[in-house]
Design a protein around this motif. Structure first.
Motif, PDB file in Angstrom:
ATOM      1  N   ARG A 290       5.881   8.436  25.000  1.00 21.84           N
ATOM      2  CA  ARG A 290       4.521   9.012  24.906  1.00 21.84           C
ATOM      3  C   ARG A 290       4.122   9.231  23.455  1.00 21.84           C
ATOM      4  O   ARG A 290       2.981   8.982  23.060  1.00 21.84           O
ATOM      5  N   ALA A 291       5.066   9.716  22.654  1.00 21.11           N
ATOM      6  CA  ALA A 291       4.796   9.974  21.244  1.00 21.11           C
ATOM      7  C   ALA A 291       4.498   8.674  20.504  1.00 21.11           C
ATOM      8  O   ALA A 291       3.593   8.616  19.661  1.00 21.11           O
ATOM      9  N   GLU A 292       5.236   7.636  20.839  1.00 19.39           N
ATOM     10  CA  GLU A 292       5.013   6.343  20.202  1.00 19.39           C
ATOM     11  C   GLU A 292       3.636   5.790  20.583  1.00 19.39           C
ATOM     12  O   GLU A 292       2.904   5.273  19.739  1.00 19.39           O
ATOM     13  N   LYS A 293       3.257   5.953  21.834  1.00 24.72           N
ATOM     14  CA  LYS A 293       1.928   5.530  22.289  1.00 24.72           C
ATOM     15  C   LYS A 293       0.845   6.307  21.537  1.00 24.72           C
ATOM     16  O   LYS A 293      -0.169   5.752  21.134  1.00 24.72           O
TER      17      LYS A 293
ATOM     18  N   ARG B 212      -3.654   5.702  17.643  1.00 23.48           N
ATOM     19  CA  ARG B 212      -4.368   6.184  16.462  1.00 23.48           C
ATOM     20  C   ARG B 212      -4.220   5.240  15.265  1.00 23.48           C
ATOM     21  O   ARG B 212      -4.664   5.547  14.171  1.00 23.48           O
ATOM     22  N   GLY B 213      -3.577   4.126  15.483  1.00 27.43           N
ATOM     23  CA  GLY B 213      -3.420   3.129  14.424  1.00 27.43           C
ATOM     24  C   GLY B 213      -2.526   3.585  13.283  1.00 27.43           C
ATOM     25  O   GLY B 213      -2.692   3.124  12.156  1.00 27.43           O
ATOM     26  N   ILE B 214      -1.605   4.460  13.567  1.00 29.86           N
ATOM     27  CA  ILE B 214      -0.737   4.999  12.519  1.00 29.86           C
ATOM     28  C   ILE B 214       0.501   4.115  12.372  1.00 29.86           C
ATOM     29  O   ILE B 214       1.222   3.878  13.346  1.00 29.86           O
ATOM     30  N   GLN B 215       0.693   3.606  11.182  1.00 28.49           N
ATOM     31  CA  GLN B 215       1.871   2.799  10.880  1.00 28.49           C
ATOM     32  C   GLN B 215       3.070   3.723  10.747  1.00 28.49           C
ATOM     33  O   GLN B 215       2.983   4.773  10.098  1.00 28.49           O
TER      34      GLN B 215
ATOM     35  N   SER C  35       4.463   7.768   4.127  1.00 30.02           N
ATOM     36  CA  SER C  35       5.389   7.219   5.110  1.00 30.02           C
ATOM     37  C   SER C  35       5.454   8.124   6.340  1.00 30.02           C
ATOM     38  O   SER C  35       5.334   9.342   6.239  1.00 30.02           O
ATOM     39  N   VAL C  36       5.615   7.495   7.489  1.00 30.79           N
ATOM     40  CA  VAL C  36       5.750   8.198   8.760  1.00 30.79           C
ATOM     41  C   VAL C  36       6.955   7.587   9.472  1.00 30.79           C
ATOM     42  O   VAL C  36       7.049   6.369   9.606  1.00 30.79           O
ATOM     43  N   THR C  37       7.858   8.451   9.903  1.00 29.75           N
ATOM     44  CA  THR C  37       9.029   8.002  10.643  1.00 29.75           C
ATOM     45  C   THR C  37       9.076   8.728  11.972  1.00 29.75           C
ATOM     46  O   THR C  37       8.906   9.941  12.028  1.00 29.75           O
TER      47      THR C  37
END
Length: 122
Positions: free
Chosen positions: A16-19, A24-27, A2-4
């Motif tokens: 910028r971080a969300e972009k 990178r295709g990270i869910q 999981s990534v939050t």
């Protein structure tokens, strides 16, 4: 894994971080630092997982921090006082915050995030 991503809508660094994650295709799950401010327990866990000092958790460029003149006071605060402050309003916190099963990163640093996310993929 999981990534939050914990951030604030009007924060350019958070965008910028969300972009960065999307490219990178990270869910990931997105959480608003204002609508769901962190609890004392979360803050303690993030500190342990990130390995950084409490000073690093503070949004030292924010209006809230500057208006309370905390710069010279943080080192003299007890951990309980720091937790009270940080858990009282999400705007106290440096953002964005990246949380994975392998660690936590406070603020956006591409190298730190890549290292943390590479650990996620192994």
């Amino acid at each position: 894994m999981s990534v939050t991503l914990i951030g604030y809508d009007r924060c350019a660094t958070c965008r910028r971080a969300e972009k960065f994650l999307k490219e990178r295709g990270i869910q990931y799950t997105r959480r608003s630092i204002v609508e769901q401010r962190p609890t004392r327990e979360e803050l303690l866990a993030w500190k342990q997982s990130s390995g950084v000092s409490w000073r690093r958790f503070f949004n030292s460029t924010g209006q809230l921090y500057r208006s309370h003149h905390l710069s010279g006071k943080i080192n003299g605060l007890l951990e309980a006082e720091i937790l009270d402050i940080l858990s009282s309003d999400g705007m106290w916190l440096k953002r964005p915050i990246l949380i994975t099963d392998h660690g936590v990163s406070i603020g956006f640093n591409e190298i730190d995030w890549l290292n943390l996310l590479e650990d996620r993929q192994q």
